[in-house]
Design a protein around this motif. Sequence first.
Motif, mmCIF file in Angstrom:
data_model
loop_
_atom_site.group_PDB
_atom_site.id
_atom_site.type_symbol
_atom_site.label_atom_id
_atom_site.label_comp_id
_atom_site.label_asym_id
_atom_site.label_seq_id
_atom_site.Cartn_x
_atom_site.Cartn_y
_atom_site.Cartn_z
ATOM 1 N N ILE A 102 77.507 59.147 32.824
ATOM 2 C CA ILE A 102 76.059 59.328 32.761
ATOM 3 C C ILE A 102 75.421 58.349 33.740
ATOM 4 C CG2 ILE A 102 75.732 57.708 30.837
ATOM 5 C CD1 ILE A 102 73.569 59.759 29.820
ATOM 6 N N HIS A 103 74.489 58.859 34.542
ATOM 7 C CA HIS A 103 73.812 58.044 35.554
ATOM 8 C C HIS A 103 72.321 58.030 35.257
ATOM 9 C CE1 HIS A 103 73.373 56.068 39.428
ATOM 10 N NE2 HIS A 103 72.336 56.851 39.664
ATOM 11 N N PRO A 104 71.671 56.865 35.347
ATOM 12 C CA PRO A 104 70.262 56.759 34.936
ATOM 13 C C PRO A 104 69.258 57.167 36.009
ATOM 14 C CG PRO A 104 71.074 54.600 35.534
ATOM 15 C CD PRO A 104 72.246 55.551 35.667
ATOM 16 N N ALA A 105 69.520 58.284 36.672
ATOM 17 C CA ALA A 105 68.592 58.852 37.652
ATOM 18 C C ALA A 105 68.995 60.300 37.877
ATOM 19 C CB ALA A 105 68.623 58.072 38.968
ATOM 20 N N LEU A 106 68.178 61.001 38.633
ATOM 21 C CA LEU A 106 68.434 62.414 38.912
ATOM 22 C C LEU A 106 69.241 62.514 40.201
ATOM 23 C CD1 LEU A 106 64.899 63.797 37.991
ATOM 24 C CD2 LEU A 106 66.989 63.925 36.597
ATOM 25 N N LEU A 107 70.553 62.539 40.074
ATOM 26 C CA LEU A 107 71.405 62.680 41.251
ATOM 27 C C LEU A 107 71.090 63.992 41.967
ATOM 28 C CD1 LEU A 107 74.793 61.447 39.731
ATOM 29 C CD2 LEU A 107 73.286 60.183 41.272
ATOM 30 N N PRO A 108 71.265 64.046 43.280
ATOM 31 C CA PRO A 108 71.946 63.071 44.138
ATOM 32 C C PRO A 108 71.094 61.879 44.563
ATOM 33 C CG PRO A 108 71.269 64.950 45.441
ATOM 34 C CD PRO A 108 70.924 65.294 44.016
ATOM 35 N N LYS A 109 69.841 61.815 44.138
ATOM 36 C CA LYS A 109 69.025 60.651 44.482
ATOM 37 C C LYS A 109 69.489 59.421 43.710
ATOM 38 C CE LYS A 109 64.587 62.851 45.644
ATOM 39 N NZ LYS A 109 63.141 62.855 45.295
ATOM 40 N N PHE A 110 69.389 58.277 44.330
ATOM 41 C CA PHE A 110 69.579 56.977 43.689
ATOM 42 C C PHE A 110 70.958 56.825 43.042
ATOM 43 C CE2 PHE A 110 65.069 58.202 43.442
ATOM 44 C CZ PHE A 110 64.553 57.266 44.336
ATOM 45 N N GLY A 111 71.980 57.342 43.735
ATOM 46 C CA GLY A 111 73.348 57.191 43.248
ATOM 47 C C GLY A 111 74.200 56.445 44.249
ATOM 48 N N GLY A 112 75.467 56.311 43.934
ATOM 49 C CA GLY A 112 76.409 55.665 44.835
ATOM 50 C C GLY A 112 76.776 54.264 44.392
ATOM 51 N N LYS A 113 77.683 53.658 45.121
ATOM 52 C CA LYS A 113 78.184 52.321 44.783
ATOM 53 C C LYS A 113 77.035 51.318 44.739
ATOM 54 C CE LYS A 113 81.650 48.897 46.089
ATOM 55 N NZ LYS A 113 82.740 48.535 47.036
ATOM 56 N N GLY A 114 77.030 50.501 43.704
ATOM 57 C CA GLY A 114 76.010 49.467 43.554
ATOM 58 C C GLY A 114 74.735 49.928 42.893
ATOM 59 N N MET A 115 74.609 51.233 42.648
ATOM 60 C CA MET A 115 73.405 51.754 42.014
ATOM 61 C C MET A 115 73.666 51.953 40.521
ATOM 62 S SD MET A 115 70.989 51.869 44.187
ATOM 63 C CE MET A 115 69.751 52.956 43.497
ATOM 64 N N TYR A 116 73.240 50.976 39.739
ATOM 65 C CA TYR A 116 73.423 51.047 38.295
ATOM 66 C C TYR A 116 72.329 50.215 37.619
ATOM 67 C CZ TYR A 116 75.600 46.471 39.023
ATOM 68 O OH TYR A 116 75.852 45.178 39.400
ATOM 69 N N GLY A 117 72.059 50.546 36.369
ATOM 70 C CA GLY A 117 71.132 49.766 35.569
ATOM 71 C C GLY A 117 69.767 49.570 36.218
ATOM 72 N N ALA A 118 69.278 48.342 36.144
ATOM 73 C CA ALA A 118 67.935 48.029 36.637
ATOM 74 C C ALA A 118 67.780 48.300 38.122
ATOM 75 C CB ALA A 118 67.596 46.566 36.332
ATOM 76 N N LYS A 119 68.874 48.209 38.873
ATOM 77 C CA LYS A 119 68.790 48.477 40.314
ATOM 78 C C LYS A 119 68.311 49.905 40.579
ATOM 79 C CE LYS A 119 72.475 45.234 41.585
ATOM 80 N NZ LYS A 119 73.788 45.079 42.250
ATOM 81 N N VAL A 120 68.751 50.820 39.746
ATOM 82 C CA VAL A 120 68.331 52.219 39.901
ATOM 83 C C VAL A 120 66.842 52.355 39.612
ATOM 84 C CG1 VAL A 120 68.643 54.585 39.070
ATOM 85 C CG2 VAL A 120 70.629 53.074 39.327
ATOM 86 N N HIS A 121 66.398 51.775 38.512
ATOM 87 C CA HIS A 121 64.988 51.907 38.132
ATOM 88 C C HIS A 121 64.078 51.224 39.151
ATOM 89 C CE1 HIS A 121 66.848 53.420 34.638
ATOM 90 N NE2 HIS A 121 67.156 52.247 34.115
ATOM 91 N N GLU A 122 64.509 50.099 39.679
ATOM 92 C CA GLU A 122 63.736 49.416 40.715
ATOM 93 C C GLU A 122 63.593 50.309 41.946
ATOM 94 O OE1 GLU A 122 66.005 45.902 41.332
ATOM 95 O OE2 GLU A 122 65.333 44.929 39.473
ATOM 96 N N ALA A 123 64.689 50.990 42.326
ATOM 97 C CA ALA A 123 64.654 51.857 43.507
ATOM 98 C C ALA A 123 63.768 53.073 43.279
ATOM 99 C CB ALA A 123 66.071 52.293 43.870
#
Length: 200
Positions: A102-123
């Motif tokens: 489960i990824h906390p964003a609507l892929l394919p946006k805001f995915g990939g290595k290093g994109m997890y948790g608060a980093k995703v929401h900040e982006a």
Amino acid sequence: MPTVALFASGSGTNAENIIKKFQHIPNLRFVVYCNKPHAGVLARAAALQVPTVVFNRHDFYESDKILRRLLDEKTDLIVLAGFLWLMPAAIVAQFPQRIINIHPALLPKFGGKGMYGAKVHEAVIAAGEQVSGITIHYVNEHYDEGQIIRQAECPVYPTDTPDTLAARIHALEYEHYPQVVADLLHVSSEASSNALPDVP
């Protein structure tokens, strides 16, 4: 007896929620796998009397220890619940279309290595998005690139912080992830009386 392997690296709220959603099914077995010996998920699993397996990077990537354990346990489904390491190719090959994340964003946006948790929401907030959400997908050998199973959306407000957006994302995770697990196992995911409350 169906066996589900829950992989987690952190506090384990998603793992706990999933386990509690299926407490009414006596023949469904969970095992929690964790790569951090002091992660909160281990205490949550212990409180629920769920067995745990703690492993390190060598166990995971340079030996077949975890793969052997998964096979010995006759694992039916692998569920990544806040697990930050990339799954080894050997495990992916042994469990085709049986590993989900489960990824906390609507892929394919805001995915990939290093994109997890608060980093995703900040982006998401920095990009000025008006909608975010979750993506539940099969796992392959690349971060966040597996076939999408389900997506669910929530609004992003101009006043949002990463924490306020995360609260709505968590609510979607708690609602939809157990449902997908139930669909893949062909069982019911009715919430037990001990299930986690929804996050407002």
